[in-house]
Design an enzyme around this catalytic site. Structure first.
Site, mmCIF file in Angstrom:
data_model
loop_
_atom_site.group_PDB
_atom_site.id
_atom_site.type_symbol
_atom_site.label_atom_id
_atom_site.label_comp_id
_atom_site.label_asym_id
_atom_site.label_seq_id
_atom_site.Cartn_x
_atom_site.Cartn_y
_atom_site.Cartn_z
ATOM 1 N N TYR A 151 0.834 -1.216 0.000
ATOM 2 C CA TYR A 151 0.000 0.000 0.000
ATOM 3 C C TYR A 151 0.866 1.263 0.000
ATOM 4 O O TYR A 151 0.641 2.199 -0.773
ATOM 5 C CB TYR A 151 -0.912 -0.047 1.230
ATOM 6 C CG TYR A 151 -1.936 1.040 1.325
ATOM 7 C CD1 TYR A 151 -3.126 0.971 0.601
ATOM 8 C CD2 TYR A 151 -1.740 2.139 2.167
ATOM 9 C CE1 TYR A 151 -4.081 1.966 0.709
ATOM 10 C CE2 TYR A 151 -2.694 3.140 2.282
ATOM 11 C CZ TYR A 151 -3.867 3.044 1.552
ATOM 12 O OH TYR A 151 -4.813 4.038 1.656
ATOM 13 N N LYS A 208 1.052 4.159 -2.908
ATOM 14 C CA LYS A 208 0.675 5.555 -2.651
ATOM 15 C C LYS A 208 1.857 6.511 -2.834
ATOM 16 O O LYS A 208 1.677 7.658 -3.257
ATOM 17 C CB LYS A 208 0.076 5.679 -1.244
ATOM 18 C CG LYS A 208 -1.235 4.903 -1.060
ATOM 19 C CD LYS A 208 -2.332 5.363 -2.005
ATOM 20 C CE LYS A 208 -3.690 4.754 -1.678
ATOM 21 N NZ LYS A 208 -4.742 5.214 -2.571
HETATM 22 P P1 NAD Z 1 -13.447 2.033 0.659
HETATM 23 O O1 NAD Z 1 -12.946 0.635 0.675
HETATM 24 O O2 NAD Z 1 -14.587 2.396 1.521
HETATM 25 O O3 NAD Z 1 -13.783 2.486 -0.836
HETATM 26 C C1 NAD Z 1 -12.951 2.173 -1.925
HETATM 27 C C2 NAD Z 1 -13.835 1.887 -3.108
HETATM 28 O O4 NAD Z 1 -12.989 1.573 -4.235
HETATM 29 C C3 NAD Z 1 -14.742 0.686 -2.884
HETATM 30 O O5 NAD Z 1 -16.074 1.033 -3.181
HETATM 31 C C4 NAD Z 1 -14.199 -0.363 -3.827
HETATM 32 O O6 NAD Z 1 -15.165 -1.261 -4.346
HETATM 33 C C5 NAD Z 1 -13.604 0.507 -4.933
HETATM 34 N N1 NAD Z 1 -12.644 -0.234 -5.742
HETATM 35 C C6 NAD Z 1 -11.709 -1.111 -5.297
HETATM 36 N N2 NAD Z 1 -11.056 -1.640 -6.334
HETATM 37 C C7 NAD Z 1 -11.576 -1.102 -7.458
HETATM 38 C C8 NAD Z 1 -11.299 -1.259 -8.838
HETATM 39 N N3 NAD Z 1 -10.338 -2.089 -9.268
HETATM 40 N N4 NAD Z 1 -12.020 -0.545 -9.725
HETATM 41 C C9 NAD Z 1 -13.002 0.294 -9.302
HETATM 42 N N5 NAD Z 1 -13.293 0.494 -7.996
HETATM 43 C C10 NAD Z 1 -12.591 -0.202 -7.080
HETATM 44 O O7 NAD Z 1 -12.175 2.919 1.003
HETATM 45 P P2 NAD Z 1 -12.022 4.473 1.390
HETATM 46 O O8 NAD Z 1 -11.534 4.512 2.782
HETATM 47 O O9 NAD Z 1 -13.214 5.255 1.004
HETATM 48 O O10 NAD Z 1 -10.774 4.826 0.452
HETATM 49 C C11 NAD Z 1 -10.865 5.622 -0.693
HETATM 50 C C12 NAD Z 1 -9.451 6.039 -1.082
HETATM 51 O O11 NAD Z 1 -8.863 6.777 -0.015
HETATM 52 C C13 NAD Z 1 -8.506 4.860 -1.348
HETATM 53 O O12 NAD Z 1 -7.652 5.158 -2.433
HETATM 54 C C14 NAD Z 1 -7.728 4.758 -0.065
HETATM 55 O O13 NAD Z 1 -6.467 4.152 -0.259
HETATM 56 C C15 NAD Z 1 -7.606 6.219 0.311
HETATM 57 N N6 NAD Z 1 -7.321 6.460 1.720
HETATM 58 C C16 NAD Z 1 -8.214 6.108 2.699
HETATM 59 C C17 NAD Z 1 -7.893 6.371 4.021
HETATM 60 C C18 NAD Z 1 -8.827 6.060 5.140
HETATM 61 O O14 NAD Z 1 -8.443 6.254 6.304
HETATM 62 N N7 NAD Z 1 -10.032 5.574 4.902
HETATM 63 C C19 NAD Z 1 -6.676 6.966 4.347
HETATM 64 C C20 NAD Z 1 -5.786 7.294 3.329
HETATM 65 C C21 NAD Z 1 -6.128 7.051 2.011
#
Ligand code: NAD
Length: 245
Positions: A153, A157
């Site tokens: 991861y 990133k």
């Molecule tokens: P989440 O798992 O709730 O949502 C991610 C979405 O991406 C899901 O709906 C999933 O089905 C979709 N997805 C996964 N693989 C896919 C693909 N190949 N094609 C299309 N869609 C796909 O996660 P989140 O927490 O809402 O994260 C959203 C973004 O934010 C991500 O990139 C994550 O790495 C980043 N992020 C999240 C956090 C956190 O604390 N939640 C922190 C830093 C970064």
């Protein structure tokens, strides 16, 4: 004509909130996720339409180049332009490096990193012809500082941050802004998976002593998609409540 925004992985979590916020800002919304079932238990498309914009679901696995070609073509045909691209889709497959499998490593790189190449190239080409565009890549604090158990991861990133700077340099002269955000610990289905011990440990290092809300991410994306950020490009905005300074 209204402007159009594509938000990948927008059936839930941070992506759904970004879609809703951009709808409130007046963008037509191209929602995306892996399949229709991801949208069955929510009304995100209806919520966007309630903002008096058009919203449509385009299912595609954005880690696959061909699927992204079809996605960009379909969105362009439906809405005419692609003005904002938010590369939000992301996954985790955590494990200490000593125990991580090759499959875990490769899958996270393909979803979190390759998808950003696919769509920055394909939607970027549309934006170049328009001489207008805003690309916002969702990175993570893990990509800035590393995180034990997340070699895949963190690598994906960190790459997204480097790719943001690279494409910002390539597309700056075409009136296209390319920026990244690096969220810290945000309450979503992704972070629900962490144990109570892991969550408590995170709080100790957050200056604001609380986790972030999805609305605190979407506000920053709204700014980066707006004309207020027209002279900002190649930057990574950390949204972490002061995780590291
Ligand atoms: P989440 O798992 O709730 O949502 C991610 C979405 O991406 C899901 O709906 C999933 O089905 C979709 N997805 C996964 N693989 C896919 C693909 N190949 N094609 C299309 N869609 C796909 O996660 P989140 O927490 O809402 O994260 C959203 C973004 O934010 C991500 O990139 C994550 O790495 C980043 N992020 C999240 C956090 C956190 O604390 N939640 C922190 C830093 C970064």
């Amino acid at each position: 004509m209204s402007r159009t925004a594509i938000i990948t992985g927008s059936s839930r979590g941070i992506g759904a909130q970004i879609a809703l916020r951009l709808a409130q800002d007046g963008f037509n919304i191209a929602l995306n996720d892996l399949n229709e079932t991801m949208f069955e238990n929510n009304d995100i498309a209806a919520q966007c339409r309630a903002c008096k914009v058009e919203a449509e679901i385009f299912c595609a696995d954005v880690s696959k180049y061909e699927a992204c070609e079809e996605l960009v073509k379909a969105v362009k045909e439906r809405f005419g332009t692609i003005d904002v691209l938010v590369n939000n889709a992301g996954i985790t497959r955590d494990g200490l490096t000593a125990r991580m499998t090759e499959e875990q490593y490769d899958l996270v790189i393909s979803v979190n990193q390759k998808s950003v190449f696919n769509l920055m190239k394909l939607a970027g080409n549309v934006m170049m012809r328009q001489k207008y565009g805003k690309i916002i890549n969702v990175a993570s604090v893990a990509g800035l500082y590393g995180n034990p158990g997340q070699i895949n991861y963190a690598a994906s990133k960190a790459a997204v941050i480097a790719m943001t700077k690279t494409v910002a340099k390539e597309l700056g002269s075409r009136n296209i802004n390319v920026n990244a955000i690096a969220p810290g610990f945000i309450e979503t289905p992704m972070t629900d998976k962490l144990t109570p011990e892991q969550k408590a440990k995170m709080l100790e290092v957050i200056a604001m002593r609380r986790y972030g809300k999805v609305s605190e991410i979407s506000g920053a994306v709204s700014f980066l998609a707006s004309e207020d950020s027209s002279y900002i490009t190649g930057q990574t905005l950390e949204i972490s409540g002061g995780l590291a300074m």
